[in-house]
Design an enzyme around this catalytic site. Structure first.
Site, mmCIF file in Angstrom:
data_model
loop_
_atom_site.group_PDB
_atom_site.id
_atom_site.type_symbol
_atom_site.label_atom_id
_atom_site.label_comp_id
_atom_site.label_asym_id
_atom_site.label_seq_id
_atom_site.Cartn_x
_atom_site.Cartn_y
_atom_site.Cartn_z
ATOM 1 N N GLY A 236 -3.390 -2.376 3.445
ATOM 2 C CA GLY A 236 -3.084 -2.213 2.020
ATOM 3 C C GLY A 236 -4.239 -2.678 1.160
ATOM 4 C CG ASP A 266 -1.330 10.988 5.067
ATOM 5 O OD1 ASP A 266 -1.065 10.436 6.158
ATOM 6 O OD2 ASP A 266 -0.460 11.364 4.272
#
Lengths: 326, 326
Positions: A236, A266
């Protein structure tokens, strides 16, 4: 050509509502649809980076038809216009190599509260895929591998597909000598890792479920011992931790950013895979992956990346090499 | 044949989720799709009552194609099976007389919280309908009127259709000598009433918006003065109030029932219209409308009616004639 496999493709629908109130009736103020599922998102980013891609997986029914129609419209005219101006690399074509199934491709509905920006997600189950359809996919996949420089296996499994499906696809890629990145979770990830993929890209939660540890370095090493040659853990806002045969690196975005994290993972996969195919060093692959995924969080459209932000962030990603052996 | 017009048809999608939590991600546990929009719901109930119906309105795009495919499957095999057993009237055919448009038919999404039964509704806007498509609809409508015993004009207007559209359709029906029921709201209702439909079926909220009064008898009479020959106000659990040239009646369900009121108003329209065509007296039409709409609230599937409940309720609906003149 880079191949991406999305066994559980989706038509991603976004509904804007002025404010989401449970148990009330809402008029949708704006809506959009686009081809989705992790591998399709990865392909869109690869295309924007100038890499020819082919996408396979399953599509069927009326929703599958809409998905393929939208896919045929990619790369968008906008991307090409920019390319003609010379400002950015030309978007490369995305080849539709999806296998048609009898079932109806699922939709995902993202309901965006325009007052707060918060998103409520509704995910349909995928279509039931039968044994003949799986066999057709395997045949298509083996053909595509002969022309692939790398392959990404992405996302969840639709109903009817056996839990070892990704392990089977990893083995076929290794037999064909094509570098393979696996980005899934749960039991399909556990089994897939045992088939020794070149790279996995779990996030902290997926790593913890796999290894039982929330300590990133320990968990990442454990994942390597289970069979993955390289592990890039996405942490993150803390960036990425790469544990590879060549060394261990921590990559950090230059600053914390606020935005929608949808699709950031992605974009990271696209960054890692394009860097691999271009023969970049690990630090450069990680710079690209972190800059792309940060630029995706910053984009006003979920899952797209902000190109100007990407180019500005790229040289500012911090890379720290760990002295400890992998 | 009874004709129903649904200018803003919809594919009604129902998603079951274990529990709806705003801003969280949900796996849809069960889903269903069916042709929707008020006139299509009315036609389904008329068909179950044994009345041949034709449905017109607009349908287009991939969603319109799915809607028409599902419509072609009606009446359901279940309904026919029951009919062969002689227990219930045979379901009559529904003729698809929809006009194809370039835009995509809207979807409505009902998210049902399986923990509480509460429903959160998301309604897409309809497709933009252009002037040529509206002209095509008018032509189709005039053809259909020649074979119609009655017509119901139902629901909202899609973008692009002028606010006086229902008034125009009411006038054409009156010119053709076909009894016309108007079931819409807001400005399209206000304008439609001025064209003097045979019947309107507002609920308490629609009546209050139209007349400014929340007192049912006063508001219903006011609606008649505005042009409607007959007004049947649906008052939810209090039943229905009919103010007609032949008299004033109040019809009440035998008991308060709990359930999902979705589609109860459409079932009432089917009850009133079928009773009109069959030449039933006003009290009998109202009995049927109240019994059907109560049996719809009781049905486990939103918008269907529970036939056993309907047959049991029918003789038990209370009818009170008001001595005051309409």
């Amino acid at each position: 050509m880079i191949l991406t496999v999305t066994l559980n493709t989706a038509l991603d629908v976004t509904y804007g509502v002025p404010e989401l109130v449970p148990h009330a009736s809402h008029r949708v103020s704006d809506m959009s649809e686009r081809p989705g599922g992790k591998g399709l998102n990865v392909a869109r980013v690869l295309s924007a980076l100038g890499h020819e891609t082919a996408v396979t997986g399953f599509a069927g029914g009326s929703t599958g038809a809409v998905l393929r129609e939208l896919l045929a419209g990619l790369p968008s005219r906008d991307a090409n216009t920019k390319a003609e101006n010379g400002a950015t690399p030309a978007a490369a074509p995305i080849t539709d190599a999806l296998v048609t199934v009898a079932g109806n491709t699922r939709r995902t509905i993202a309901v965006v509260d325009r007052a707060t920006g918060d998103t409520t997600q509704l995910n349909e189950p995928g279509p039931l895929v039968n044994a003949d359809e799986w066999t057709a996919l395997l045949g298509r996949y083996e053909e595509l591998l002969t022309g692939a420089d790398a392959v990404a296996l992405c996302g969840s499994l639709p109903p009817g597909i056996h839990v070892g499906a990704y392990a089977e696809l990893v083995r076929l890629a290794r037999t064909a000598g094509v570098p393979v990145l696996l980005d899934t979770s749960g039991e399909p990830l556990r089994r897939g890792i045992a088939a020794r993929p070149d790279l996995i890209k779990p996030n902290a939660d997926e790593l913890a479920r796999l290894t039982g540890s929330r300590e990133p370095l320990r968990a990442t090493r454990d994942a390597r011992r289970r069979g993955a040659h390289g592990v890039v853990a996405s942490l993150g806002p803390d960036g990425m931790l790469a544990v590879t045969p060549d060394g261990v690196w921590q990559a950090s975005p230059p600053a914390k950013v606020l935005g929608n994290p949808t699709g950031a993972g992605d974009s990271a996969v696209a960054g890692l895979l394009s860097g691999l195919v271009e023969g970049l060093s690990w630090p450069d692959r990680l710079r690209r992956a972190v800059a792309l995924s940060t630029a995706t969080v910053l984009s006003p459209t979920a899952g797209d990346f902000d190109r100007a932000a990407y180019e500005e962030l790229l040289p500012r990603v911090g890379i720290e090499e760990h002295s400890t052996a992998a």
